[in-house]
Write an enzyme that holds these catalytic residues in place. Structure first.
Site, PDB file in Angstrom:
ATOM      1  CG  HIS B  49      -1.904  -1.268   1.063  1.00  5.78           C
ATOM      2  ND1 HIS B  49      -3.182  -1.198   0.571  1.00  5.78           N
ATOM      3  CD2 HIS B  49      -1.677  -2.573   1.305  1.00  5.78           C
ATOM      4  CE1 HIS B  49      -3.707  -2.419   0.545  1.00  5.78           C
ATOM      5  NE2 HIS B  49      -2.820  -3.282   0.994  1.00  5.78           N
ATOM      6  CG  HIS B  53      -2.087   1.850  -2.225  1.00 10.17           C
ATOM      7  ND1 HIS B  53      -1.915   3.054  -1.603  1.00 10.17           N
ATOM      8  CD2 HIS B  53      -3.065   1.204  -1.540  1.00 10.17           C
ATOM      9  CE1 HIS B  53      -2.734   3.139  -0.571  1.00 10.17           C
ATOM     10  NE2 HIS B  53      -3.460   2.034  -0.512  1.00 10.17           N
ATOM     11  CG  ASP B  55      -6.984  -0.586  -0.557  1.00 17.62           C
ATOM     12  OD1 ASP B  55      -5.746  -0.409  -0.576  1.00 17.62           O
ATOM     13  OD2 ASP B  55      -7.759   0.044   0.199  1.00 17.62           O
ATOM     14  CG  HIS B  59      -6.529  -3.852   2.223  1.00 15.41           C
ATOM     15  ND1 HIS B  59      -5.430  -4.019   3.039  1.00 15.41           N
ATOM     16  CD2 HIS B  59      -6.886  -2.541   2.365  1.00 15.41           C
ATOM     17  CE1 HIS B  59      -5.138  -2.866   3.637  1.00 15.41           C
ATOM     18  NE2 HIS B  59      -6.007  -1.969   3.251  1.00 15.41           N
ATOM     19  CG  HIS B 158     -11.265   0.047   3.266  1.00 17.51           C
ATOM     20  ND1 HIS B 158     -11.000   1.088   4.117  1.00 17.51           N
ATOM     21  CD2 HIS B 158     -10.288   0.087   2.321  1.00 17.51           C
ATOM     22  CE1 HIS B 158      -9.903   1.718   3.713  1.00 17.51           C
ATOM     23  NE2 HIS B 158      -9.449   1.130   2.622  1.00 17.51           N
ATOM     24  CD  GLU B 170      -7.057   3.474   0.264  1.00 18.25           C
ATOM     25  OE1 GLU B 170      -8.107   3.364   0.919  1.00 18.25           O
ATOM     26  OE2 GLU B 170      -6.013   2.874   0.552  1.00 18.25           O
TER      27      GLU B 170
END
Lengths: 210, 210
Positions: B49, B53, B55, B59, B158, B170
């Site tokens: 991360h 990056h 996810d 994750h 998330h 992100e």
């Protein structure tokens, strides 16, 4: 092979994992995953030349651009795949004759795609092939073997190519694609000052084809 | 900003380097370059991360897909950028009203783009915004702040997003792009079994525009 936005994608990237083929002397990839209770996160240890990767000019030319300075335009756009799996292992200018004129990006499919073990006589270009690619002002050359240049090389083939600003993609997996014209998207990480980067490389059919 | 194949590219990836902003607790990127006489090569140490990056669902969801299983179709295609830099720091469903209907990929520009220092009150989505994105079946959501969810979060935002197969990008840098429609190309490394990956993210003007 996936379909999206009315086109087909081909992922020509090798999967990166700890037992992935490694060029002798380079580090083995490792991913150490930590369970933080609420989520997972991993420490990644890679070489700048792990798996499918891109060589920045500075890899072999001391004053060459680093990977973060490679223009996106070299990495995204029309691309030709040629199949030379019956040629080699040493690919010469003659093998490229009539196949690369007027193109900007070239991927060479050899007998190495689909192979999992390193061999010293992997397919590669000789200096005549490198000069022909350079003379044609190709801005990105890719191959599915561990290196564009022979084992125990001098670096001459790399230098001929990189000196014209041509970037080099190595260790692609072209086993799932046929010869032809595609759009290529080859994206390295944007790492400041580094000599290369593992990359994700995707081909897609050119809209209107097929 | 670069021009190629008659379109303009915007690189919305943060540069990765050792002093790049790091989420508290994550490892700092390090690149150790070795001069092997004939060429340079580097050992890379990153978090899954680090920097800009992606996810993967795993994750935050134990049985979710890993980064290598994220469909390319989530990552490449039409995308809308909306500017919410005057909103927040907590972005709610109301802030998205009338802006995200019928789209597949969404990037949110906040006041964080261009920032180099971590702050605990970075812009983020609340559960109402996450539910609205999920209800609209958006398959990729990106933000320019360190996380889509608040600091000291439960992971609920998330999980709402990832549970529908929506991937999360992100720490983008959207400071150079305006609101509008683009084609997005967001490519993580193809790392087997990993929870996320540093990524290169590029926008391009849609052919025919401007």
């Amino acid at each position: 092979v996936e379909r999206g936005w009315n086109v087909k994608f081909f992922d020509v990237t090798r999967a990166l994992f700890k037992d992935e083929l490694v060029y002798p002397g380079d580090c083995h990839p490792s991913f150490i995953q930590e369970d933080r209770g609420n989520y997972l996160i991993s420490d990644l240890h890679l070489s700048s030349h792990s798996g499918t990767h891109i060589d920045a000019p500075v890899h072999y030319l001391k004053k060459g651009p680093t990977i973060d300075k490679v223009p996106l335009d070299n990495l995204i756009g029309k691309c030709r795949v040629i199949d030379l799996h019956k040629t080699g292992p040493v690919i010469t200018a003659g093998d490229l004759e009539g196949q690369i004129e007027g193109i900007e990006r070239l991927l060479i499919k050899t007998s190495f795609s689909g192979t999992d073990k390193f061999v010293e006589d992997y397919p590669c270009l000789d200096r005549t092939a490198a000069n022909k690619i350079s003379d044609n002002k190709i801005r990105c050359i890719g191959i599915d073997s561990p290196s564009i240049e022979s084992y125990n090389c001098t670096g001459e083939v790399h230098r001929i190519l990189l000196a014209t600003g041509c970037v080099i993609i190595e260790l692609l997996d072209l086993s799932g694609v046929d010869e032809g014209e595609y759009e290529m998207i080859a994206l390295p990480l944007r790492m400041t000052g580094v000599d290369g980067s593992p990359a994700r490389v995707v081909l897609r059919e050119i809209a209107g084809d097929s």
